[in-house]
Design a protein around this motif. Structure first.
Motif, PDB file in Angstrom:
ATOM      1  N   HIS A  36      16.313  -1.947   6.726  1.00  0.00           N
ATOM      2  CA  HIS A  36      14.858  -2.029   6.720  1.00  0.00           C
ATOM      3  C   HIS A  36      14.418  -3.010   7.802  1.00  0.00           C
ATOM      4  N   VAL A  94      17.244  -6.635   5.944  1.00  0.00           N
ATOM      5  CA  VAL A  94      15.972  -6.575   6.670  1.00  0.00           C
ATOM      6  C   VAL A  94      16.162  -7.196   8.054  1.00  0.00           C
ATOM      7  N   LEU A 125      10.128  -1.472   6.369  1.00  0.00           N
ATOM      8  CA  LEU A 125      10.052  -2.053   5.037  1.00  0.00           C
ATOM      9  C   LEU A 125       8.689  -1.763   4.413  1.00  0.00           C
TER      10      LEU A 125
END
Length: 621
Positions: free
Chosen positions: A411, A433, A460
């Motif tokens: 993400h 992330v 995200l």
């Protein structure tokens, strides 16, 4: 019959045009003198080859300067009286341009013409930017019977041509004498002339010397071969020599050097890697020589835009100059050379990755941004650089290769602020992330699945984060149902849902999450509120079912649990607004007018409660 008239040229006006508009500085007059001398010598050699004549006993170009006067002597082709009339005093006519009988007679072949520096027929008259008077004494090598000729011109636009006795110039060649105009003496000072001659002519193909009129021995101006063409005992010795050249030329010691050798295009030189990071928006000025003559120190169209981490110096005989001969003409040839030079820099990176990873790591620690810019358009290079390019991630600063090995689902956030808010929580819950808020990172992440099949890359969103956070036991959530209902009602006007989760770190009471669709829907709603009736209808028709933003309350946080147990519903609502405002500020998103109003209301509400609570009254008592 309509009479035919000829254009008239005002020389004073032309000099003003040259000095204020065509040329960037009066310094170019030294280049014009050197250029004419070199072309004259080249012309004589070409003519002698064609005629099978004996070569000149000496190739001679001597530049001299003393107070207010500059002269240059060459052993070149020389001119007859007729050629002096035709070539020296006619704007736009060049002895080096094809398509005329004079060229055919003087040089014979088009291939010979390509050796000349001058192309535009401005030539000697450009010296009027600093000179009050130009005197030329010349004798033709092609016509042994022709007498020496004096061509004398002044800046009022007049000139004379007269023949001189043989002893005035016994040998073929030309000497040009300049007398400085008032106010231009600084440009004819010996030290200035010598420095300009070195700047412009260090790589010219003939030996050029300078004398300052003091009686000292002539000093060489040219310094050939170019440093990148010289032989050195070891690669280390060559690298040291090039580093010294860069320091002298550009004022910095390079991180590395890259050879720029394109024999097919007639280009030779080096690129010096900057030792410090620079902005991608910065356009480096590169130093370009045309057939040995310095053309410009500020060529910003020589290399691809992504190569902003190098400064180049090269010599070329294939690229076209502009009319002022102070930059490169941006045509198809330059485009092809630019692409080929970019390929050389790309190949250098590939060689470092394959054989010298330590040097590559040192380079990327400074210039990873430039490589990322290049890799956006080159998936093969991106694949090669994956083990090396650093990214800011929820696992720390790691390469995409390392991060992809740990997370098959990747993400990313589009802003640095969003990443900074999410990263600690994502790391604690195993969510991978990447911060794509920096230049080029989002583009590279979009390419990642093409070079590493099987990896999934998505932006995200609130749902992805919420799903990774620990759910609260059903019994606990049911017990807090009245509190959650109050919170949702209070934040309905902000288009924000409220959910309860348990997550780390405990110190974070609430997390504000949204995604691009939610932001677009809020922007549409805000525009609808302030629009007229026509636009209200249009914007209303665009209303979508995008997911709303979420305020995720942390059940692990003691403050959240205390707020949930407050008996006063109005105070609970104010506290929820305060949690929303704090989470919104932590996300560093721009505040809408409605958000600012809510923050002010919550702040004043808490002050009101604090100053009127029983505890506050007891404290005052």
């Amino acid at each position: 019959m309509t009479p035919v008239n000829s254009f008239q040229v005002d020389l004073r006006g032309l000099v003003d045009l040259l000095s204020h508009h065509l040329y960037s500085s009066p310094r170019v007059y030294v280049r014009e003198l050197l250029q004419n001398a070199v072309d004259a010598v080249t012309a004589r050699r070409a003519w002698q080859t064609q005629q099978d004549a004996e070569p000149a006993a000496e190739i001679r170009i001597r530049l001299t300067a003393s107070a207010g006067r500059v002269s240059i002597e060459d052993s070149g082709i020389g001119l007859t009286a007729e050629e002096a009339h035709s070539l020296l005093a006619t704007i736009g006519r060049s002895s080096k341009r094809g398509g005329s009988g004079a060229v055919d007679e003087l040089h014979g072949l088009e291939t010979a013409r390509q050796e000349f520096l001058g192309q535009f027929g401005i030539g000697l008259l450009a010296c009027f930017v600093v000179a009050r008077q130009i005197r030329v004494v010349t004798r033709s090598a092609r016509d042994p019977k022709a007498a020496p000729v004096e061509w004398l011109a002044t800046d009022d636009g007049s000139y004379t041509v007269r023949e001189l006795p043989d002893e005035a110039r016994p040998e073929p060649g030309t000497t040009v004498y300049l007398e400085a105009r008032p106010g231009a003496e600084e440009w004819t000072a010996p030290a200035r002339v010598e420095q300009l001659a070195r700047d412009f002519g260090a790589l010219l193909p003939y030996e050029i010397t300078f004398e300052d009129g003091t009686g000292e021995a002539p000093r060489p101006i040219t310094d050939r071969p170019a440093i990148w063409d010289r032989a050195f005992p070891t690669p280390t010795a060559r690298r040291v020599a090039l580093a010294g050249h860069c320091a002298q030329l550009f004022g910095f010691t390079p991180l590395d050097t890259i050879d720029l050798d394109l024999p097919v295009a007639g280009v030779r030189g080096v690129a010096y890697v900057l030792p410090e990071p620079t902005s991608p928006a910065h356009r480096s000025g590169h130093r370009v020589h045309l057939k040995g003559m310095l053309l410009t120190e500020k060529a910003d169209n020589l290399l691809p835009d992504w190569a902003f981490f190098v400064r180049a110096v090269l010599d070329t005989d294939s690229l076209r100059p502009t009319a002022s001969r102070e930059n490169l003409y941006d045509d198809e040839t330059l485009a092809a050379v630019r692409e080929a030079l970019g390929a050389r820099i790309r190949a250098w990176l590939a060689d470092l990755a394959a054989s010298e990873p330590e040097r590559l790591a040192a380079f990327l620690s400074v210039h990873h941004l430039g490589v990322k810019s290049l890799a956006r358009h080159d998936p093969e290079l991106l694949g090669l650089m994956l083990p090396w390019l650093p990214f800011e991630t929820s696992d720390g600063s790691v390469s995409l290769e390392e991060f992809a090995a740990a997370h098959s689902d990747i993400h990313f956030t589009r802003t640095v602020e969003e990443f900074r808010q999410i990263a600690p929580i994502a790391a604690a819950h195993g969510l991978g992330v990447i911060n794509a808020g920096y230049t080029y990172d989002a583009d590279l992440l979009a390419l990642l699945p093409t070079v590493r099949p099987g990896i999934k890359v998505t932006e995200l969103d609130a749902g992805a984060v919420t799903d990774r956070l620990d759910p609260v036991p059903t019994s606990a959530e049911l017990a807090l149902a009245p509190f959650l209902a109050t919170a949702r009602t209070r934040l309905e006007a902000q288009s924000c849902d409220v959910v309860l989760r348990a997550f780390q770190p405990v110190a974070v009471p609430a997390l504000y999450l949204d995604d691009r669709q939610a932001r677009q829907e809020r922007d549409r709603a805000a525009a609808e509120e302030s629009a007229d009736s026509l636009w209200t209808g249009i914007l209303g028709a665009l209303r979508g079912s995008a997911p709303r933003a979420r305020l995720v309350l942390n059940h692990n946080n003691p403050l959240v649990r205390r707020i949930a147990e407050l008996p006063d519903e109005a105070l609970t609502a104010t506290a929820v607004e305060s949690l929303y405002g704090q989470a919104l500020l932590m996300s560093q998103r721009p505040l809408r007018p409605a958000d600012s109003t809510l923050l002010n209301r919550a702040f004043l509400g808490l002050l009101e409660w604090a100053t009127h609570s029983p505890e506050a009254k007891e404290d005052r008592a």
